[in-house]
Write a protein that holds these residues in place. Sequence first.
Motif, PDB file in Angstrom:
ATOM      1  N   LYS A  86       0.846  -1.186   0.000  1.00 54.90           N
ATOM      2  CA  LYS A  86       0.000   0.000   0.000  1.00 54.90           C
ATOM      3  C   LYS A  86       0.887   1.243   0.000  1.00 54.90           C
ATOM      4  O   LYS A  86       2.030   1.185   0.469  1.00 54.90           O
ATOM      5  CB  LYS A  86      -0.881   0.008   1.252  1.00 54.90           C
ATOM      6  CG  LYS A  86      -1.728  -1.239   1.440  1.00 54.90           C
ATOM      7  CD  LYS A  86      -2.468  -1.183   2.774  1.00 54.90           C
ATOM      8  CE  LYS A  86      -3.309  -2.421   3.003  1.00 54.90           C
ATOM      9  NZ  LYS A  86      -4.024  -2.374   4.304  1.00 54.90           N
ATOM     10  N   PRO A  87       0.359   2.365  -0.465  1.00 63.53           N
ATOM     11  CA  PRO A  87       1.163   3.602  -0.429  1.00 63.53           C
ATOM     12  C   PRO A  87       1.662   3.929   0.975  1.00 63.53           C
ATOM     13  O   PRO A  87       2.766   4.473   1.123  1.00 63.53           O
ATOM     14  CB  PRO A  87       0.182   4.654  -0.945  1.00 63.53           C
ATOM     15  CG  PRO A  87      -0.724   3.892  -1.861  1.00 63.53           C
ATOM     16  CD  PRO A  87      -0.892   2.551  -1.204  1.00 63.53           C
ATOM     17  N   GLU A  88       0.891   3.579   1.984  1.00 64.31           N
ATOM     18  CA  GLU A  88       1.313   3.873   3.364  1.00 64.31           C
ATOM     19  C   GLU A  88       2.459   2.980   3.831  1.00 64.31           C
ATOM     20  O   GLU A  88       2.989   3.189   4.926  1.00 64.31           O
ATOM     21  CB  GLU A  88       0.129   3.765   4.333  1.00 64.31           C
ATOM     22  CG  GLU A  88      -0.661   2.485   4.219  1.00 64.31           C
ATOM     23  CD  GLU A  88      -1.905   2.648   3.364  1.00 64.31           C
ATOM     24  OE1 GLU A  88      -1.806   3.279   2.271  1.00 64.31           O
ATOM     25  OE2 GLU A  88      -2.973   2.141   3.760  1.00 64.31           O
ATOM     26  N   ASP A  89       2.846   2.003   3.036  1.00 64.63           N
ATOM     27  CA  ASP A  89       4.032   1.201   3.356  1.00 64.63           C
ATOM     28  C   ASP A  89       5.322   1.899   2.903  1.00 64.63           C
ATOM     29  O   ASP A  89       6.418   1.417   3.208  1.00 64.63           O
ATOM     30  CB  ASP A  89       3.958  -0.168   2.681  1.00 64.63           C
ATOM     31  CG  ASP A  89       2.837  -1.034   3.214  1.00 64.63           C
ATOM     32  OD1 ASP A  89       2.149  -1.677   2.400  1.00 64.63           O
ATOM     33  OD2 ASP A  89       2.643  -1.057   4.445  1.00 64.63           O
ATOM     34  N   THR A  90       5.186   3.005   2.202  1.00 59.99           N
ATOM     35  CA  THR A  90       6.354   3.751   1.742  1.00 59.99           C
ATOM     36  C   THR A  90       7.179   4.226   2.932  1.00 59.99           C
ATOM     37  O   THR A  90       6.661   4.878   3.833  1.00 59.99           O
ATOM     38  CB  THR A  90       5.921   4.955   0.893  1.00 59.99           C
ATOM     39  OG1 THR A  90       5.302   4.480  -0.303  1.00 59.99           O
ATOM     40  CG2 THR A  90       7.122   5.823   0.539  1.00 59.99           C
ATOM     41  N   ALA A  91       8.455   3.865   2.933  1.00 61.92           N
ATOM     42  CA  ALA A  91       9.342   4.199   4.049  1.00 61.92           C
ATOM     43  C   ALA A  91      10.739   3.690   3.734  1.00 61.92           C
ATOM     44  O   ALA A  91      10.945   2.943   2.774  1.00 61.92           O
ATOM     45  CB  ALA A  91       8.850   3.555   5.346  1.00 61.92           C
ATOM     46  N   VAL A  92      11.678   4.093   4.576  1.00 60.25           N
ATOM     47  CA  VAL A  92      12.982   3.449   4.583  1.00 60.25           C
ATOM     48  C   VAL A  92      12.892   2.285   5.570  1.00 60.25           C
ATOM     49  O   VAL A  92      12.474   2.468   6.713  1.00 60.25           O
ATOM     50  CB  VAL A  92      14.097   4.417   5.002  1.00 60.25           C
ATOM     51  CG1 VAL A  92      15.440   3.690   5.065  1.00 60.25           C
ATOM     52  CG2 VAL A  92      14.171   5.591   4.031  1.00 60.25           C
ATOM     53  N   TYR A  93      13.267   1.114   5.105  1.00 59.19           N
ATOM     54  CA  TYR A  93      13.190  -0.094   5.921  1.00 59.19           C
ATOM     55  C   TYR A  93      14.581  -0.431   6.456  1.00 59.19           C
ATOM     56  O   TYR A  93      15.553  -0.492   5.684  1.00 59.19           O
ATOM     57  CB  TYR A  93      12.624  -1.242   5.107  1.00 59.19           C
ATOM     58  CG  TYR A  93      11.132  -1.156   4.917  1.00 59.19           C
ATOM     59  CD1 TYR A  93      10.573  -0.167   4.108  1.00 59.19           C
ATOM     60  CD2 TYR A  93      10.262  -2.018   5.582  1.00 59.19           C
ATOM     61  CE1 TYR A  93       9.206  -0.050   3.960  1.00 59.19           C
ATOM     62  CE2 TYR A  93       8.893  -1.916   5.425  1.00 59.19           C
ATOM     63  CZ  TYR A  93       8.366  -0.938   4.617  1.00 59.19           C
ATOM     64  OH  TYR A  93       7.010  -0.832   4.478  1.00 59.19           O
ATOM     65  N   TYR A  94      14.633  -0.678   7.754  1.00 63.36           N
ATOM     66  CA  TYR A  94      15.890  -0.959   8.432  1.00 63.36           C
ATOM     67  C   TYR A  94      15.843  -2.346   9.064  1.00 63.36           C
ATOM     68  O   TYR A  94      14.815  -2.749   9.608  1.00 63.36           O
ATOM     69  CB  TYR A  94      16.153   0.042   9.544  1.00 63.36           C
ATOM     70  CG  TYR A  94      16.297   1.470   9.103  1.00 63.36           C
ATOM     71  CD1 TYR A  94      15.184   2.306   9.012  1.00 63.36           C
ATOM     72  CD2 TYR A  94      17.543   1.999   8.783  1.00 63.36           C
ATOM     73  CE1 TYR A  94      15.306   3.628   8.609  1.00 63.36           C
ATOM     74  CE2 TYR A  94      17.672   3.327   8.385  1.00 63.36           C
ATOM     75  CZ  TYR A  94      16.554   4.125   8.300  1.00 63.36           C
ATOM     76  OH  TYR A  94      16.688   5.435   7.907  1.00 63.36           O
ATOM     77  N   CYS A  95      16.961  -3.038   9.027  1.00 61.10           N
ATOM     78  CA  CYS A  95      17.033  -4.278   9.785  1.00 61.10           C
ATOM     79  C   CYS A  95      17.812  -4.034  11.068  1.00 61.10           C
ATOM     80  O   CYS A  95      18.668  -3.138  11.143  1.00 61.10           O
ATOM     81  CB  CYS A  95      17.630  -5.413   8.967  1.00 61.10           C
ATOM     82  SG  CYS A  95      19.361  -5.251   8.517  1.00 61.10           S
ATOM     83  N   LYS A  96      17.500  -4.834  12.040  1.00 63.18           N
ATOM     84  CA  LYS A  96      18.076  -4.704  13.378  1.00 63.18           C
ATOM     85  C   LYS A  96      18.357  -6.096  13.909  1.00 63.18           C
ATOM     86  O   LYS A  96      17.564  -7.015  13.714  1.00 63.18           O
ATOM     87  CB  LYS A  96      17.086  -3.982  14.294  1.00 63.18           C
ATOM     88  CG  LYS A  96      17.487  -3.869  15.751  1.00 63.18           C
ATOM     89  CD  LYS A  96      16.353  -3.212  16.540  1.00 63.18           C
ATOM     90  CE  LYS A  96      16.651  -3.124  18.007  1.00 63.18           C
ATOM     91  NZ  LYS A  96      15.508  -2.528  18.761  1.00 63.18           N
ATOM     92  N   VAL A  97      19.485  -6.233  14.562  1.00 61.55           N
ATOM     93  CA  VAL A  97      19.827  -7.495  15.219  1.00 61.55           C
ATOM     94  C   VAL A  97      20.099  -7.215  16.677  1.00 61.55           C
ATOM     95  O   VAL A  97      20.896  -6.321  17.006  1.00 61.55           O
ATOM     96  CB  VAL A  97      21.052  -8.164  14.571  1.00 61.55           C
ATOM     97  CG1 VAL A  97      21.463  -9.400  15.376  1.00 61.55           C
ATOM     98  CG2 VAL A  97      20.748  -8.548  13.134  1.00 61.55           C
ATOM     99  N   VAL A  98      19.443  -7.963  17.543  1.00 58.42           N
ATOM    100  CA  VAL A  98      19.629  -7.805  18.980  1.00 58.42           C
ATOM    101  C   VAL A  98      20.163  -9.118  19.536  1.00 58.42           C
ATOM    102  O   VAL A  98      19.505 -10.160  19.453  1.00 58.42           O
ATOM    103  CB  VAL A  98      18.314  -7.435  19.679  1.00 58.42           C
ATOM    104  CG1 VAL A  98      18.555  -7.285  21.180  1.00 58.42           C
ATOM    105  CG2 VAL A  98      17.741  -6.160  19.096  1.00 58.42           C
ATOM    106  N   GLY A  99      21.374  -9.063  20.045  1.00 56.73           N
ATOM    107  CA  GLY A  99      21.961 -10.236  20.696  1.00 56.73           C
ATOM    108  C   GLY A  99      22.645  -9.758  21.951  1.00 56.73           C
ATOM    109  O   GLY A  99      22.019  -9.155  22.816  1.00 56.73           O
TER     110      GLY A  99
END
Length: 114
Positions: A86-99
């Motif tokens: 959807k247009p509202e999914d427009t964004a910069v997507y980031y991945c994150k790792v938590v250990g």
Amino acid sequence: QVQLVESGGGLVQAGGSLRLSCAASGSIFSRNIMAWYRQAPGKQREFVAQITSGGNTNYADSVKGRFTISRENAKNTMYLQMNSLKPEDTAVYYCKVVGVNTYWGQGTQVTVSS
């Protein structure tokens, strides 16, 4: 030194699909949580989905039923299959790792046109 590199972003029409990847290099604690976040212009970064090293998943309500998170532990790689965009999914997507420590990628742009 751990590095996270996202890929797979781009421009897609509403209703389309994209698959994001996040490849982790370096030494990552084997028991960790990998997650996707996103940040739209003028908005705060928000949680999208996460997956534990055991495969347990959790999703934001806004993406449930449309997005699927997965990972390949042997490759230290995580994926986000995004369908029915959807247009509202427009964004910069980031991945994150938590250990033991927390790491973020540099982000990949996803743009959904109406």
